[in-house]
Design an enzyme around this catalytic site. Sequence first.
Site, short mmCIF file in Angstrom:
data_model
loop_
_atom_site.label_atom_id
_atom_site.label_comp_id
_atom_site.label_asym_id
_atom_site.label_seq_id
_atom_site.Cartn_x
_atom_site.Cartn_y
_atom_site.Cartn_z
N GLU A 285 0.82 -1.21 0.00
CA GLU A 285 0.00 0.00 0.00
C GLU A 285 0.86 1.26 0.00
O GLU A 285 0.41 2.32 -0.45
CB GLU A 285 -0.92 -0.02 1.24
CG GLU A 285 -2.22 0.73 1.03
CD GLU A 285 -3.24 0.42 2.13
OE1 GLU A 285 -4.26 -0.23 1.82
OE2 GLU A 285 -3.00 0.83 3.28
N HIS A 306 8.09 -26.86 -0.85
CA HIS A 306 7.43 -27.96 -1.56
C HIS A 306 6.28 -27.46 -2.42
O HIS A 306 5.47 -28.24 -2.89
CB HIS A 306 6.96 -29.01 -0.55
CG HIS A 306 8.08 -29.60 0.25
ND1 HIS A 306 8.69 -30.79 -0.08
CD2 HIS A 306 8.72 -29.13 1.34
CE1 HIS A 306 9.66 -31.04 0.79
NE2 HIS A 306 9.70 -30.05 1.66
N LYS A 420 -14.33 0.38 -4.02
CA LYS A 420 -15.47 0.82 -3.21
C LYS A 420 -16.52 1.51 -4.07
O LYS A 420 -17.73 1.30 -3.89
CB LYS A 420 -15.00 1.77 -2.11
CG LYS A 420 -14.09 1.12 -1.07
CD LYS A 420 -13.68 2.14 -0.01
CE LYS A 420 -12.72 1.54 0.99
NZ LYS A 420 -12.30 2.53 2.02
#
Length: 443
Positions: A285, A306, A420
């Site tokens: 961010e 793995h 948003k």
Amino acid sequence: MELLKLNTSKSGVALSAELKSAALAANSLLYSGKGAGNDFLGWVNLPSSISAEEMKAIKECAASLRSKAEVVICIGIGGSYLGAKAVLDAMSNSFELLHKQHNNPIVLFAGQNISEDYTAELLEAVKGYSIATIVISKSGTTTEPAIAFRIIKEEIEKRYGKEEAKSRIVAVTDKARGALKTLATQEGYATFVIPDNVGGRFSVLTPVGLLPLAVGGVDIEALVEGAKAMEQATAESVAFEDNLAAQYAATRYALYTSGKKIEILGSYEPKLQNINEWWKQLYGESEGKDGKGIFPASVTLTADLHSMGQYIQEGERSMFETIISVEKPAHEVKVEADEANLDGLNFLAGKRLHEINKMAELGVQLAHIDGGVPNLLIQIPAIEEKTIGALLYFFEKACGISGYLIDVNPFNQPGVEAYKKNMFALLDKPGYEAESAAIKSRL
């Protein structure tokens, strides 16, 4: 005891005098307030500015919640929950929930998603427990935590009545305005302030992180003490050769400009897995804007050797690796000899798992370096509150320096708002009529 060591000798880059100077200049901007995002620099001197009175108030509130509730639900998203969860997981027994007796309330998290199943299962899980909640939101209107708080508040009021509910709800919010502050004032909830000059991803050492951590039994004074020591060790006056945050930031920048666009943070201790998640938000961010920034990824080792190990070893050479290494575990487990030795492990008989883990760490480092993956090593002496506090502040300070080195504002997040607007339009939120019509035509 050194709380943190940094080894960049396997990074494969040489730092120029100009870059060292630029890193120190970026660090100075964090103190002068002349850089971008200067309204959000309250975290820089935060550890040394936390007063004894504030710590006392946090601990007293935590004690009150601890006396009332077996489960405390912490509601928040992003920086309002990642830091607390990261430290709590690091400092807790990995199998705490299986223990028949709990010395501390169980701290659960809500409001970090909008999953119906998660919410329903949370409500079902706490039916047999006394509960309280800490709701963390600057505005009180951020969608995910606001929905969770409405539901959890209703559950608490239904169980205990509105009067008793007031003592079981604590709000960490703005000091003067916002929906949550208004509600807390009206209802008489205990409140703590999110400082105006501290952004969410830098807020773990404010009541945002300290209150839920104190509820969970973490020694918050030791956590702050470690952060304070790192604040002093990375101050504006500290030379580059001694300033670990400047060194880390400069090395990352040198790798970035040489074509390494992905940083993988890893550790051989599963307790630190959510430190990785907190770090990913902090750097993603802060740096990821204006078409710039190192992409932060993470692995938990040796498990991910793995899975992701193949790509790290032989995939596209666009990454470098930073490992958090823990020098001393809290427990001791040895491999015993087996007469049949069908698994062929008798060569390890008498060795502690930590020694084996360390050899895996060293072997992987050498293999990845041979495979063209530069390595940085961060060493902490043990997983303890003081060292974790130092680690958190180290990453915060280096993040601020890194943002200024790549010439972005490390303290805003304009891209967070894009989803948003679309979500509100799709949900027909009042005031979004034009956007709603436009986005639905695209679908």
